[in-house]
Design a protein around this motif. Structure first.
Motif, short mmCIF file in Angstrom:
data_model
loop_
_atom_site.label_atom_id
_atom_site.label_comp_id
_atom_site.label_asym_id
_atom_site.label_seq_id
_atom_site.Cartn_x
_atom_site.Cartn_y
_atom_site.Cartn_z
N UNK A 110 48.69 59.07 103.29
CA UNK A 110 47.25 59.31 103.40
C UNK A 110 46.70 58.33 104.43
N UNK B 98 42.20 52.78 106.77
CA UNK B 98 43.31 52.30 105.94
C UNK B 98 44.43 53.32 106.05
N UNK B 99 45.54 52.95 106.68
CA UNK B 99 46.62 53.88 106.94
C UNK B 99 47.87 53.53 106.14
N UNK B 100 48.31 54.46 105.27
CA UNK B 100 49.55 54.25 104.53
C UNK B 100 50.74 54.33 105.48
N UNK B 101 51.90 53.75 105.08
CA UNK B 101 53.04 53.72 106.02
C UNK B 101 53.76 55.06 106.16
N UNK C 14 42.81 56.75 105.05
CA UNK C 14 41.46 56.74 104.49
C UNK C 14 40.53 56.13 105.54
#
Lengths: 308, 308
Positions: free
Chosen positions: B89, B104-107, B91
């Motif tokens: 995801x 906010x960037x997930x890996x 955000x």
């Protein structure tokens, strides 16, 4: 079994960042997901204490599927009612430098009248087996604001003790239906009564309908005003950590104490020990068992009864 | 058709808040979700321009299902390869007071060697029908860092022109495989070459292997250094709005210009018009068509060729 109701269940997502910088881009290195919403957290703690626990409320969409898959990994029985909209996400951004958390909570799916009716049927059926019920948290869009009053009346009709843990107008309306126990925190007490003096505010809250009031006071522990007397329970020292979920663990402590028919001071001691043990755990719905075992017998309970 | 590759596709979530306050709790009033990742954004813009477009890469988990459901609502053909882990995801928290975005960037999911092999098979098959391919964005864990070099060589073997849009080590390695076109932005150019002078840095980047370099310079437009000459294209004025996705739209402009065999100045004019029209749209992968139509013929292209 013990029943918990979470009308606005959530998929709780936690992001850890070295430092949260508004208006910048952050690469998240650590993502965790948990089944969330206050009643779900309460259910997880009750199950960890060894109580047979059933969680109901609503779940829907891909986020609802994810929530249910995570709940299936716990000892909690899933009795969530399907809803057409998607279960809300909550995003907690933990700042690794300060340890503080920035919280982003989605509103949740709109519940249709038909879905609400289905839930009521499920709820009434589950009450037939429940020894106690906890009604927890905020309301999703589409649910009537007097919902906790209705659910309280249905439980009382079925002879099931009710614990109410919510805020604002749903709390105000719910109290009028005379729940067995209300558990506001200090802010909720003040918003409800206009008084920032906890004992006065808890007594006022009791006059508004609750048979007993147990107010969580953060690091100062918990204050109970009941028909049998008034007590304050405080942990032996302050605990550093993440307070998210401490109130939910207190609810689990109070509710397990109720079904085990513990005296009030023992219920409060358990609730305060669980709260502190949750502050020491990484996430809501979890607690540090060593801290809990250590504190159970070290919480200081003071009698505040008018006769004491 | 035009093929776009997004190895780290994303479910893009946007939250609007009245004001982002670190270490506070925010009730989100407006949530939106889009299929994301740079190559997916490029594909959406290409499809909106009327090009038959296929998106490949990886998708998995509940978030991957959500991404694919959203992609199915567009004109892009979904050729994403299933992966065991969950699609990341991203955000974006938009501050309603300042208009700024906190990201906010997930890996992303770890890709196994078997999944990587499956992807390579799919990719080679799709190349058979592709008129051009765009390789876009960051890499998920588990993918070899020289992946874009491998994918570039496979495309060149199949006679398919390659556009490379990435950064850091994957860009450095990818350039060595001689893609037809690299599209770094000014920061990526500087990180690669050590030079903050765009024309010098673009020429250096070309010497590292790319047949042509088109560098996006934010509000200053785009600079191209090619075998046929060098040009800079600039919008007639500055546009206020959300720059997220402007670079992806520029890629779509360059790639559509390539398959339509437009001369370089016309490709740049289209890329810059699409970029500006994306700044005027609410989300990446979308553009304001009126702005695009207005600007197509108003972008100023200056010849920077050594002979000019």
């Amino acid at each position: 079994m013990i029943l918990t109701v979470t009308l606005n269940a959530a998929l709780d997502i936690t992001y850890r960042v070295p430092r949260l910088r508004p208006h910048r881009t952050h690469r998240i290195t650590e993502v965790s997901e948990r089944p969330g919403g206050k009643g779900v957290n309460v259910a997880r703690v009750l199950a960890a204490l060894g109580h047979r626990t059933v969680a109901t409320g609503f779940a829907g969409g891909g986020t609802g599927d994810a929530l249910r898959a995570l709940l299936a990994e716990t000892a909690v029985t899933d009795a969530l009612v399907p809803v057409g909209g998607a279960t809300r996400r909550t995003v907690a951004v933990v700042d690794g430098t300060t340890g503080d958390t920035t919280q982003l909570n989605e509103p949740g799916p709109t519940v249709s009248p038909a879905e609400w009716d289905t839930f009521l049927g499920t709820y009434r059926e589950l009450l037939g087996e429940a020894r106690a019920v906890a009604l927890c948290g905020s309301l999703p869009p589409g649910v009537p604001v007097d919902v906790y009053a209705r659910l309280t009346r249905a439980a009382r009709t079925a002879g099931v003790p009710v614990l109410l843990d919510t805020s604002g107008e749903p709390l105000r309306r719910g109290l009028a239906a005379r729940p067995d126990l209300a558990k506001p925190n200090a802010d909720e007490l003040a918003a409800l009564t206009g008084s920032t003096e906890p004992l006065r505010a808890a007594r006022d809250t009791r006059r508004r309908g609750a048979h007993a009031v147990a107010a969580s006071l953060g690091p100062d522990g918990m204050l109970a005003v009941t028909a049998d007397g008034s007590w304050q329970a405080a942990p032996p020292r302050r605990f550093a950590g993440n307070p998210t979920g401490a109130g939910d663990s207190a609810v689990a402590g109070l509710l397990s104490g109720l079904v085990e028919d513990l005296p009030w001071p023992a219920r409060l001691a358990r609730a305060v020990a669980l709260s502190a043990a949750t502050v020491r755990a990484p996430a809501a719905g979890e607690f540090d068992r060593a801290t809990y075992e250590e504190l159970r017998e070290r919480v200081v309970v003071t009698d505040h009864s008018p006769a004491a």
